[in-house]
Design a protein around this motif. Structure first.
Motif, PDB file in Angstrom:
ATOM      1  N   MET A  11       0.818  -1.033  -0.095  1.00 24.75           N
ATOM      2  CA  MET A  11      -0.111   0.193   0.007  1.00 24.75           C
ATOM      3  C   MET A  11       1.020   1.271   0.059  1.00 24.75           C
ATOM      4  O   MET A  11       0.690   2.116  -0.807  1.00 24.75           O
ATOM      5  N   MET A  12       1.808   1.258   0.751  1.00 29.88           N
ATOM      6  CA  MET A  12       2.706   2.574   0.849  1.00 29.88           C
ATOM      7  C   MET A  12       3.686   2.621  -0.250  1.00 29.88           C
ATOM      8  O   MET A  12       3.497   3.642  -0.941  1.00 29.88           O
ATOM      9  N   LEU A  13       4.146   1.547  -0.774  1.00 26.76           N
ATOM     10  CA  LEU A  13       5.026   1.743  -1.942  1.00 26.76           C
ATOM     11  C   LEU A  13       3.942   1.916  -3.153  1.00 26.76           C
ATOM     12  O   LEU A  13       4.456   3.031  -3.888  1.00 26.76           O
ATOM     13  N   GLY A  14       2.777   1.538  -3.230  1.00 23.78           N
ATOM     14  CA  GLY A  14       2.041   1.799  -4.477  1.00 23.78           C
ATOM     15  C   GLY A  14       1.659   3.259  -4.397  1.00 23.78           C
ATOM     16  O   GLY A  14       1.666   4.040  -5.422  1.00 23.78           O
ATOM     17  N   LYS A  15       1.495   3.770  -2.989  1.00 23.38           N
ATOM     18  CA  LYS A  15       0.957   5.103  -2.806  1.00 23.38           C
ATOM     19  C   LYS A  15       2.335   6.131  -3.228  1.00 23.38           C
ATOM     20  O   LYS A  15       2.369   7.058  -3.987  1.00 23.38           O
ATOM     21  N   ILE A  16       3.592   5.802  -2.973  1.00 22.43           N
ATOM     22  CA  ILE A  16       4.600   6.496  -3.071  1.00 22.43           C
ATOM     23  C   ILE A  16       5.051   6.677  -4.782  1.00 22.43           C
ATOM     24  O   ILE A  16       5.440   7.781  -5.342  1.00 22.43           O
ATOM     25  N   ILE A  17       4.735   5.488  -5.163  1.00 25.14           N
ATOM     26  CA  ILE A  17       5.192   5.492  -6.670  1.00 25.14           C
ATOM     27  C   ILE A  17       4.033   6.201  -7.484  1.00 25.14           C
ATOM     28  O   ILE A  17       4.297   6.949  -8.364  1.00 25.14           O
ATOM     29  N   GLY A  18       2.727   6.054  -7.113  1.00 27.45           N
ATOM     30  CA  GLY A  18       1.782   6.726  -7.609  1.00 27.45           C
ATOM     31  C   GLY A  18       1.840   8.250  -7.594  1.00 27.45           C
ATOM     32  O   GLY A  18       1.626   8.965  -8.738  1.00 27.45           O
ATOM     33  N   VAL A  19       1.764   8.770  -6.533  1.00 30.82           N
ATOM     34  CA  VAL A  19       2.140  10.001  -6.297  1.00 30.82           C
ATOM     35  C   VAL A  19       3.325  10.759  -7.079  1.00 30.82           C
ATOM     36  O   VAL A  19       3.253  11.628  -7.395  1.00 30.82           O
ATOM     37  N   GLY A  20       4.482   9.790  -6.868  1.00 32.91           N
ATOM     38  CA  GLY A  20       5.514  10.199  -7.656  1.00 32.91           C
ATOM     39  C   GLY A  20       5.199  10.565  -9.193  1.00 32.91           C
ATOM     40  O   GLY A  20       5.925  11.475  -9.717  1.00 32.91           O
ATOM     41  N   ALA A  21       4.621   9.528  -9.812  1.00 32.74           N
ATOM     42  CA  ALA A  21       4.225   9.710 -11.104  1.00 32.74           C
ATOM     43  C   ALA A  21       3.643  10.950 -11.352  1.00 32.74           C
ATOM     44  O   ALA A  21       3.639  11.633 -12.367  1.00 32.74           O
ATOM     45  N   VAL A  22       2.395  11.210 -10.419  1.00 37.92           N
ATOM     46  CA  VAL A  22       1.690  12.522 -10.583  1.00 37.92           C
ATOM     47  C   VAL A  22       2.584  13.542 -10.863  1.00 37.92           C
ATOM     48  O   VAL A  22       2.553  14.573 -11.581  1.00 37.92           O
ATOM     49  N   GLY A  23       3.757  13.590  -9.816  1.00 38.59           N
ATOM     50  CA  GLY A  23       4.629  14.815  -9.490  1.00 38.59           C
ATOM     51  C   GLY A  23       5.385  14.957 -11.056  1.00 38.59           C
ATOM     52  O   GLY A  23       5.539  16.025 -11.422  1.00 38.59           O
ATOM     53  N   LEU A  24       5.895  13.653 -11.675  1.00 35.47           N
ATOM     54  CA  LEU A  24       6.689  13.706 -12.669  1.00 35.47           C
ATOM     55  C   LEU A  24       5.719  14.390 -13.892  1.00 35.47           C
ATOM     56  O   LEU A  24       6.026  15.204 -14.441  1.00 35.47           O
ATOM     57  N   THR A  25       4.264  14.002 -13.774  1.00 34.05           N
ATOM     58  CA  THR A  25       3.539  14.507 -14.633  1.00 34.05           C
ATOM     59  C   THR A  25       3.336  16.035 -14.742  1.00 34.05           C
ATOM     60  O   THR A  25       3.241  16.728 -15.607  1.00 34.05           O
ATOM     61  N   GLN A  26       3.240  16.361 -13.457  1.00 38.74           N
ATOM     62  CA  GLN A  26       2.922  17.784 -13.279  1.00 38.74           C
ATOM     63  C   GLN A  26       4.000  18.646 -13.678  1.00 38.74           C
ATOM     64  O   GLN A  26       3.923  19.715 -14.271  1.00 38.74           O
TER      65      GLN A  26
END
Lengths: 305, 438
Positions: free
Chosen positions: B227-242
């Motif tokens: 759960m933690m890893l998924g969240k970190i990677i998901g939010v990181g991808a959001v950051g890269l997108t932004q």
């Protein structure tokens, strides 16, 4: 007896507190099983081990005869007492997500969701956000999330809190249906009347230990105190037969306690001999509530001594 | 691994499709560009307060020539000061400038007198002093019979041209360090923003899941670590997108704004005023040199390294944010108290980074670009300079090892914290939780 779940001497300690102390019991297949106990008895700790959220410190838990492994969560559906859903997600997306995490394919998830939404007649909720729903409605969604993946073992923690009588009945019927379709249900609750009504077997946990276990009818028989209630058609002024003590003399009814060695037949025949106008005759079985309180108090006294 | 992917997808899509995300992603560059437009407008704004000034050139220094400026007109007067002052109301003048005779050509001081109602404003003050100084200079050159070429030759401009010791070594130009420093600072700041914005996004999201009790359902399907890893990677991808969208949108919008408003946002900045004093040919040459220097930087090495540092730094810090989020409920006050120890190294790293972009080979810079808590921010600032390869290798290896360790450590804290309620989290407890058995 075929068991879906067997616990063997399971223990769990948190820091210095023993949460679960060598608990053993087994849950029969295709039955409704009550996991009872006062607050803080260790029920949640037990459920967390069964649902593989935590591991046992010692002992074994077998699901269908196999020790718990990482594939087992997909065979278990758990509805925690504290419900939780992503508030900003749509019902359909939410259910798909939870079903996919239980190992369903996208298509399987979709089929199952439509089946269940249809069953509860709430198909139009699919595109609604969770925080647009009332608490009772959210609970239905939560229940669907628990059973979507067709689990063999379903664990429901206080499933009826917050439901109105109509929805509570609806849910009760669904639980019964799931059982008929072969699922085994563990039911954790404080509401004893529901346990009496629905459960075949129970285990009672107090202070991390198993203090009472077995078939509900048998337990009530074991705990019976040989009390009888006789209802009269009109007021009866006769004598209480020998071997019995009158506990309560209501308007048109007696509650009597049989002394050791006295049978219900003896009571009936002497009353009939006295021409008592008997309207009804019942043995008073203790309610599970009484048994629960009695067992817990006795256990606490033993523990304190 | 399937489940991890499902979690990442949800974490990413649920954010990217949210209205607030779309609005913030588009509005931020707009606000940024609007800021430049407004600042540019303010700096290019000139006084619309028209003034006509009578000039009394008593020593004939100005030779009848004083350049008019927008809104500022000079008229030479032959009448004397007393007449003008007495008849001031009848004239159209706003002020009288009296330039007396030069008594001593060798004096470095000269005073002119400005008669007006009220004080001269600052822009007039500067304009008049500039003009009189230039005129007086010409007057003195002529009167003292100075050779102009010789005079001009006295002021020499110096260029420090860096050359390598070894023959055939990489030849740097005078702009290399400045551009490397600039690029480094930029990367450092992006890192800093990424850690704070997206790290605290991870933390808030974990707190929300815990308060919502959705975790109770989730953990019966997936391990808390995923759960933690998924969240970190998901939010990181959001950051890269932004960041990527901004990297495209901001230059694009600036170009459009330049075309529409017809002024260059950069040269209208205060720094631009200095630049205009340089010969325009020089400026062009500088730009060309700068462009070739930017082209000379080994981007194929630097960009992948920067992405590595970004990932390492992001994982390292956001996992700590996740652990803190898991250990508290919805108490933002507690969250702030616990995040302070995390923010201290980040803030320190920013200051070290600024220092390192000036002196990239100081021992502070070298140490900090290897130390894993600082290296994601400090090392990118040094990458544009030639630095020994071993430092990069050691720094990357240390960073990767440390971020893996921190993700593991945070996972241990997360797994316990996420299921505990009503406990006041302390670092002592965190240490205990790490060693809990599952």
């Amino acid at each position: 007896m075929d068991s879906i779940l067997t616990l063997e001497e399971v223990s769990k300690t948190y820091e210095n507190k023993i949460a679960v102390d060598q608990v053993s019991f087994s849950v029969p297949k295709a039955g409704i099983f009550g996991l009872l106990g006062p607050n803080g008895a260790g029920k949640t700790s037990l459920i967390r081990m069964i649902t593989t959220i935590t591991n046992v410190d010692s002992g074994r838990i077998l699901l269908n005869g196999e020790p718990l492994n990482s594939r087992h969560p997909e065979a278990i559906g758990y509805m925690p007492e504290e419900r939780g859903l992503y508030k900003k997600m749509k019902v359909g997306e939410q259910l798909t997500y939870l079903a996919r995490l239980k190992g369903l394919s996208a298509q399987q998830a979709k089929d199952a969701i439509y089946y269940w939404l249809d069953r509860f007649e709430i198909k139009d909720w699919y595109d609604k956000k969770v925080d647009e729903l009332s608490k009772g409605m959210q609970q239905k969604v939560q229940f669907i999330a628990t059973v979507l993946h067709n689990p063999k073992l379903i664990i429901l923690d206080e499933p009826f809190t917050g439901l109105d009588p109509i929805n509570a009945n609806l849910l009760k019927d669904e639980i019964e249906n799931l059982r008929i379709n072969g699922a085994s249900i563990i039911f954790s609750t404080h509401r004893m009347e529901q346990v009496e009504e629905m459960c075949d077997n129970i285990v009672l946990i107090n202070q991390g230990r198993n203090i009472l276990e077995g078939n509900v009818t048998k337990i009530r028989q074991e705990y019976k105190q040989n009390r009888f209630q006789i209802d009269f058609a009109q007021a009866f002024q006769g004598q209480v037969p020998a071997g019995f003590t009158l506990l309560e003399n209501k308007k048109n009814a007696w509650i009597v306690q049989a002394q050791p060695g006295s049978s219900s037949n003896a009571l009936l025949s002497s009353l009939l001999a006295a021409n008592a106008p008997i309207a009804a005759f019942n043995e008073i079985l203790p309610t599970l509530n009484d048994i629960f309180i009695q067992a817990v108090e006795e256990n606490n006294e033993v523990a304190a001594a | 691994m399937d489940k991890l992917w499902i979690i990442i997808k949800r974490e990413y899509l649920s954010r990217v499709t949210r209205k607030t995300f779309i609005i913030a992603t588009i509005l931020t560059p707009l606000a940024f560009v609007a800021f430049f437009v407004i600042v540019g407008f303010i700096f290019s704004y000139q006084s619309d307060d028209v003034k006509t000034i009578a000039v009394l050139d008593e020593g004939n220094i100005l030779e009848g020539a004083l350049k008019d400026q927008k809104n500022l007109y000079f008229k030479f007067e032959t009448r004397d000061l007393e007449t003008l002052r007495s008849k001031f109301e009848d004239t159209d003048y706003d002020a009288i400038l009296q330039v007396p005779k030069v008594d001593n050509l060798m004096s470095k001081e000269f005073t002119v007198f400005y008669y007006s109602k009220g004080q001269p404003t600052l822009d007039i003050d500067i304009a008049i002093r500039d003009r009189v100084r230039d005129a007086l200079r010409e007057y003195k050159i002529k009167s003292l019979n100075i050779n102009r070429e010789q005079l001009d030759a006295i002021n020499t401009s110096i260029t420090l041209e860096p050359e390598p010791i070894e023959k055939g070594g990489q030849d740097a130009s005078k702009l290399t360090s400045a551009i490397a420093a600039g690029a480094g600072m930029l990367m450092g700041f992006i890192m800093y923003m990424a850690v704070f914005i997206y790290g605290s996004m991870v933390m808030r999201s974990v707190m929300e899941e815990k308060t919502n009790r959705i975790v109770e359902v989730m953990v019966s399907s997936v391990k808390p670590f995923y759960m933690m890893l998924g969240k970190i990677i998901g939010v990181g991808a959001v950051g890269l997108t932004q960041v990527l969208i901004w990297a495209i949108l901001i230059p694009l919008m600036l170009t459009i704004v330049q075309a529409v408003f017809g002024f260059d946002a950069q040269t209208s900045m205060p720094a631009g005023q200095v630049a205009t004093q340089i010969n325009p040919d020089d400026t062009q040459a500088m730009v060309a040199l700068a462009m070739s220097e930017i082209g000379n930087i080994n981007w194929w090495l630097i960009l992948p390294l920067c992405i590595l540092y970004f990932l390492g730094g992001y994982f390292l810090y956001s996992s700590l944010f996740a652990a803190i989020g898991a250990s508290i409920g919805d108490d933002m006050g507690e969250a702030q108290a616990l995040t302070i120890p995390i923010t201290i190294p980040v803030v320190l790293a920013i200051y070290i980074m600024m220092q390192a972009s000036q002196a990239p080979n100081s021992s502070l810079a070298v140490f900090s670009s290897i130390f894993p808590l600082f290296s994601p921010i400090v090392m990118p600032a040094r990458l544009a300079f030639p630095i020994p390869a071993w430092q990069i290798v050691v720094s990357i290896l240390l960073l990767l090892a440390t971020s893996v360790f921190f993700v593991w450590l945070s996972g241990r804290i997360y797994r316990v914290g996420i299921l505990l309620y009503g406990q006041k989290p302390t670092f002592k407890k965190f240490a205990k939780w790490v060693f809990y058995r599952d």
